[in-house]
Enzyme design. Structure first.
Site, PDB file in Angstrom:
ATOM      1  N   ARG A  56      18.699 -50.806 -70.586  1.00  9.71           N
ATOM      2  CA  ARG A  56      18.235 -49.637 -70.471  1.00  9.71           C
ATOM      3  C   ARG A  56      16.722 -49.291 -70.357  1.00  9.71           C
ATOM      4  NH1 ARG A  56      18.822 -48.256 -75.982  1.00  9.71           N
ATOM      5  NH2 ARG A  56      17.005 -47.852 -76.480  1.00  9.71           N
ATOM      6  N   TYR A 110      23.878 -25.314 -56.527  1.00  5.00           N
ATOM      7  CA  TYR A 110      25.059 -25.845 -56.640  1.00  5.00           C
ATOM      8  C   TYR A 110      25.530 -25.289 -58.118  1.00  5.00           C
ATOM      9  CZ  TYR A 110      28.160 -29.884 -57.784  1.00  5.00           C
ATOM     10  OH  TYR A 110      29.056 -30.869 -58.054  1.00  5.00           O
ATOM     11  N   ASP A 183      16.195 -30.321 -55.542  1.00  7.03           N
ATOM     12  CA  ASP A 183      17.310 -30.957 -55.217  1.00  7.03           C
ATOM     13  C   ASP A 183      17.686 -30.967 -53.727  1.00  7.03           C
ATOM     14  OD1 ASP A 183      19.903 -31.706 -54.821  1.00  7.03           O
ATOM     15  OD2 ASP A 183      20.640 -30.494 -56.339  1.00  7.03           O
ATOM     16  N   LYS A 208      26.709 -38.515 -52.809  1.00 10.19           N
ATOM     17  CA  LYS A 208      26.847 -37.563 -51.585  1.00 10.19           C
ATOM     18  C   LYS A 208      26.422 -38.643 -50.259  1.00 10.19           C
ATOM     19  CE  LYS A 208      28.372 -34.499 -54.303  1.00 10.19           C
ATOM     20  NZ  LYS A 208      27.372 -33.578 -54.841  1.00 10.19           N
TER      21      LYS A 208
HETATM   22  C1  LIG Z   1      27.253 -32.861 -56.126  1.00  9.15           C
HETATM   23  C2  LIG Z   1      25.793 -32.279 -56.289  1.00  9.15           C
HETATM   24  C3  LIG Z   1      25.157 -32.287 -57.310  1.00  9.15           C
HETATM   25  C4  LIG Z   1      25.770 -33.006 -58.497  1.00  9.15           C
HETATM   26  O1  LIG Z   1      25.918 -34.457 -58.500  1.00  9.15           O
HETATM   27  P1  LIG Z   1      26.942 -35.327 -59.337  1.00  9.15           P
HETATM   28  O2  LIG Z   1      26.733 -36.456 -58.552  1.00  9.15           O
HETATM   29  O3  LIG Z   1      28.232 -34.708 -58.784  1.00  9.15           O
HETATM   30  O4  LIG Z   1      26.668 -35.219 -60.549  1.00  9.15           O
HETATM   31  C5  LIG Z   1      23.822 -31.614 -57.553  1.00  9.15           C
HETATM   32  N1  LIG Z   1      23.350 -30.941 -56.586  1.00  9.15           N
HETATM   33  C6  LIG Z   1      23.900 -30.928 -55.224  1.00  9.15           C
HETATM   34  C7  LIG Z   1      23.345 -30.075 -54.425  1.00  9.15           C
HETATM   35  C8  LIG Z   1      25.207 -31.390 -55.131  1.00  9.15           C
HETATM   36  O5  LIG Z   1      25.754 -31.264 -53.940  1.00  9.15           O
END
Ligand SMILES: *Cc1c(COP(=O)(O)O)cnc(C)c1O
Length: 393
Positions: A56, A110, A183, A208
């Site tokens: 952890r 998102y 993000d 992604k």
């Molecule tokens: C997919 C996504 C998230 C969330 O990510 P996860 O890995 O599905 O938890 C957050 N922000 C954006 C822009 C995304 O495309």
């Protein structure tokens, strides 16, 4: 020695065994790491000496991935998390530590991110004010009126591909000691590096483009020197870490990520241009569009050949049933609730990413019932276009 004892001890933990260094970081599944002696263990557990003691706190596979991301994004350090949403939660908690419990957030993001602010942070007393981050004057006014602890935005906003003036927003935040969290999942560090532009914390859904093959759920938080210690302290206490197997897959994916992304951006450009001249397409939303409302910010922030690999398009006079039928006619393009994979993906925001929003809210955001989003993959652009062509006719 008894067989029960041998079964637990034999083979492992022999000193001098690891004289050779593996060329690729292996998957370390061990939850505990031994020290040379108890004094070193004391220093390791007190975080006074770098090294590994308990999973952890740190894990060699995760540490390798984290170093890799820090080298890609800049900043002082990275935490690999179990999902993009977990990474966002850690980033917001770190950003709000010792700052005012008020978030200024982009009003197009998102879907789950908006929901998280509503359903997790608000009940804990964190107020959110939603703003149009593409309007710099509105951002400045909101910063001065609400005096937030954090500003949260995306580099490229889903699903209409709006781009806020990140560099100018970073400047406003710096002047006011507001923690800017970005993000940057859609942009990736190949296109834009928000920390270099003055942001404090960058978040990715590694699920992604970075992992890229549709087989990992993961997230990353990269922070500057002022915020990384808080991020690490939060992780030590609450354990949001990515598992070592997923860390390994993410690292493996990242080795080809710039190549993939470059190709995906090229393909997206071609698909966007083809869609724009199609008689059944009402409008294409893509960051390379010369008529794009945020063209000034885009030209400052992005290279001309790397404008992202996601686009949306509205189909003329289409209702929900028409869009569903169109999706079913696609043969190559995968109907999937994700993006950034090697294969081209189609998503219908109405039933997927923006499903939880009230119809009125979607309308206000400009997300019509006839809007489809494409995450363009690395296939031949001709094949992607041929599939769209037969599905649209
Ligand atoms: C997919 C996504 C998230 C969330 O990510 P996860 O890995 O599905 O938890 C957050 N922000 C954006 C822009 C995304 O495309």
């Amino acid at each position: 020695m008894n067989i029960f004892t041998k079964a637990v001890h034999a083979g492992d933990r022999r000193k001098g065994r690891s004289a050779q260094i593996p060329s690729t970081t292996p998957i370390y599944l061990s939850s505990t790491y031994l020290a040379d002696d108890a004094e070193q263990l004391d220093r390791l557990l007190g975080d006074e000496e770098p090294g590994f003691s308990y999973a952890r706190y740190n894990n060699p596979t995760n540490a390798a991935l984290e170093d890799l991301i820090t080298s890609l994004e800049g900043g002082a350090g990275t935490l690999a998390c179990s999902s993009g949403m977990m990474a966002l939660q850690v980033a917001l908690m770190a950003g709000l530590t010792d700052r005012r419990r008020h978030v200024l957030a982009a009003n197009i993001m998102y879907g789950a991110t908006m929901k998280m602010l509503h359903s997790i942070f608000e009940p804990f007393g964190v107020e959110t004010t939603w703003i149009d981050i593409c309007n710099l004057d509105a951002v400045r006014l909101a910063l001065d009126e609400h005096k937030p602890g954090c500003l949260l935005m995306e580099t490229i906003c889903n699903p209409l591909m709006r781009v806020g003036p990140l560099d100018e927003i970073a400047k406003l935040c710096r002047e006011r000691n507001v923690c800017l969290i970005v993000d940057s999942t859609f942009a990736t560090p190949l296109l834009v590096r928000p920390l270099e532009l003055g942001a404090n914390i960058v978040v990715h859904s590694a699920t992604k483009y970075l992992a890229g093959h549709g087989d990992v759920l993961g997230g990353l938080v990269t922070a500057d020197a002022d915020n990384i210690d808080v991020v690490r302290a939060l992780a030590r206490t609450s354990g949001p870490q990515l598992g070592p197997f997923e860390s390994y897959l993410t690292m493996r994916g990242i080795k080809t990520f710039p190549l993939r992304m470059e190709r995906q951006c090229q393909n997206a450009c071609r698909v966007a241009a083809w869609l724009a001249q199609h008689p059944k397409v009402e409008k294409v939303y893509y960051a390379a569009d010369p008529q794009h409302p945020d063209v000034a910010a885009i030209q400052r922030l992005f290279a001309s050949n790397l404008r992202g690999a996601i686009l949306s398009f509205a189909v003329k006079d289409a209702q929900k049933s028409d869009i569903l039928a169109l999706m079913d006619r696609l043969k190559l393009i995968v109907k999937g609730t994700s993006l950034g994979d090697v294969h081209t993906l189609v998503l219908y925001p109405l039933i997927a990413s923006h499903r939880d929003l009230a119809p009125r809210q979607r309308q206000r955001m400009g997300i019509g019932d006839n809007l489809l989003r494409l995450s363009v993959g690395i296939e031949s652009a001709d094949d992607i276009i041929a599939d769209l062509d037969q599905a649209l006719s």
